[in-house]
Design a protein around this motif. Structure first.
Motif, PDB file in Angstrom:
ATOM      1  N   ARG A  56       0.829  -1.213   0.000  1.00 35.08           N
ATOM      2  CA  ARG A  56       0.000   0.000   0.000  1.00 35.08           C
ATOM      3  C   ARG A  56       0.860   1.258   0.000  1.00 35.08           C
ATOM      4  NH1 ARG A  56      -4.290  -2.220   4.247  1.00 35.08           N
ATOM      5  NH2 ARG A  56      -5.727  -3.147   2.745  1.00 35.08           N
ATOM      6  N   GLU A  57       1.895   1.280   0.808  1.00 33.49           N
ATOM      7  CA  GLU A  57       2.776   2.453   0.860  1.00 33.49           C
ATOM      8  C   GLU A  57       3.524   2.634  -0.458  1.00 33.49           C
ATOM      9  OE1 GLU A  57       3.076   4.944   3.088  1.00 33.49           O
ATOM     10  OE2 GLU A  57       1.377   4.016   4.090  1.00 33.49           O
ATOM     11  N   LEU A  58       3.970   1.532  -1.042  1.00 37.12           N
ATOM     12  CA  LEU A  58       4.632   1.609  -2.340  1.00 37.12           C
ATOM     13  C   LEU A  58       3.657   2.106  -3.402  1.00 37.12           C
ATOM     14  CD1 LEU A  58       7.117   1.176  -4.097  1.00 37.12           C
ATOM     15  CD2 LEU A  58       6.457  -1.235  -4.302  1.00 37.12           C
ATOM     16  N   CYS A  59       2.446   1.615  -3.361  1.00 39.15           N
ATOM     17  CA  CYS A  59       1.406   2.060  -4.291  1.00 39.15           C
ATOM     18  C   CYS A  59       1.193   3.562  -4.168  1.00 39.15           C
ATOM     19  CB  CYS A  59       0.108   1.302  -3.996  1.00 39.15           C
ATOM     20  SG  CYS A  59      -1.303   1.806  -5.007  1.00 39.15           S
ATOM     21  N   ARG A  60       1.066   4.060  -2.949  1.00 37.75           N
ATOM     22  CA  ARG A  60       0.871   5.507  -2.734  1.00 37.75           C
ATOM     23  C   ARG A  60       2.059   6.307  -3.260  1.00 37.75           C
ATOM     24  NH1 ARG A  60      -0.822   3.612   2.792  1.00 37.75           N
ATOM     25  NH2 ARG A  60      -3.079   3.332   2.593  1.00 37.75           N
ATOM     26  N   CYS A  61       3.229   5.823  -3.004  1.00 40.75           N
ATOM     27  CA  CYS A  61       4.451   6.481  -3.475  1.00 40.75           C
ATOM     28  C   CYS A  61       4.457   6.579  -4.996  1.00 40.75           C
ATOM     29  CB  CYS A  61       5.666   5.695  -2.982  1.00 40.75           C
ATOM     30  SG  CYS A  61       7.240   6.167  -3.733  1.00 40.75           S
ATOM     31  N   LEU A  62       4.184   5.457  -5.665  1.00 45.36           N
ATOM     32  CA  LEU A  62       4.206   5.423  -7.117  1.00 45.36           C
ATOM     33  C   LEU A  62       3.074   6.256  -7.711  1.00 45.36           C
ATOM     34  CD1 LEU A  62       5.090   1.673  -7.736  1.00 45.36           C
ATOM     35  CD2 LEU A  62       6.624   3.650  -7.702  1.00 45.36           C
ATOM     36  N   LYS A  63       1.932   6.230  -7.053  1.00 48.98           N
ATOM     37  CA  LYS A  63       0.790   7.017  -7.528  1.00 48.98           C
ATOM     38  C   LYS A  63       1.110   8.509  -7.464  1.00 48.98           C
ATOM     39  CE  LYS A  63      -4.150   7.659  -6.742  1.00 48.98           C
ATOM     40  NZ  LYS A  63      -5.314   7.191  -5.995  1.00 48.98           N
ATOM     41  N   ASP A  64       1.667   8.954  -6.346  1.00 51.62           N
ATOM     42  CA  ASP A  64       2.047  10.371  -6.209  1.00 51.62           C
ATOM     43  C   ASP A  64       3.083  10.757  -7.268  1.00 51.62           C
ATOM     44  OD1 ASP A  64       0.369  10.574  -4.019  1.00 51.62           O
ATOM     45  OD2 ASP A  64       1.986  10.545  -2.535  1.00 51.62           O
ATOM     46  N   ALA A  65       4.069   9.911  -7.446  1.00 46.76           N
ATOM     47  CA  ALA A  65       5.134  10.200  -8.411  1.00 46.76           C
ATOM     48  C   ALA A  65       4.596  10.204  -9.837  1.00 46.76           C
ATOM     49  CB  ALA A  65       6.261   9.184  -8.277  1.00 46.76           C
ATOM     50  N   ALA A  66       3.653   9.313 -10.127  1.00 44.03           N
ATOM     51  CA  ALA A  66       3.094   9.239 -11.475  1.00 44.03           C
ATOM     52  C   ALA A  66       2.469  10.564 -11.876  1.00 44.03           C
ATOM     53  CB  ALA A  66       2.061   8.116 -11.548  1.00 44.03           C
TER      54      ALA A  66
END
Length: 99
Positions: A56-66
């Protein structure tokens, strides 16, 4: 802009983004295929994000960066297949990371 989120104790958001930096040409400018370092970074992150909370944290990180770097969502979704990596974190800027 780099998020300061931490992906549990395993890998920081910044480290995750650095691991996927070689993927940027593929997801932003339409390079014909992801590079070997891109696929290696994906594989590494997939292995390190082993718990639900880490994913979940990785998903949030990648989503923000995207959103910050302007990826092409269709290209991002193609990465796992092109790299031959069965990932546990969807690469989609529109994903709900809490599901």
């Amino acid at each position: 802009m780099v998020s300061n989120r931490c992906v549990h104790a395993v890998i920081s958001c910044q480290d995750a983004l650095v691991a996927l930096l070689p993927c940027k040409p593929f997801v932003t400018s339409g390079s014909p295929s992801p590079s070997a370092p891109c696929c290696e970074g994906m594989s590494k992150l997939n292995a390190e994000a082993s718990t639900t909370e880490e994913r979940r944290e990785l998903c949030r990180c990648l989503k923000d960066a995207a959103h910050d770097i302007g990826i092409m969502p269709k290209r991002a979704k193609e990465l796992p297949q092109k790299c031959g990596v069965n990932i546990s974190v969807p690469i989609d800027p529109n994903i709900d990371c809490d599901m």
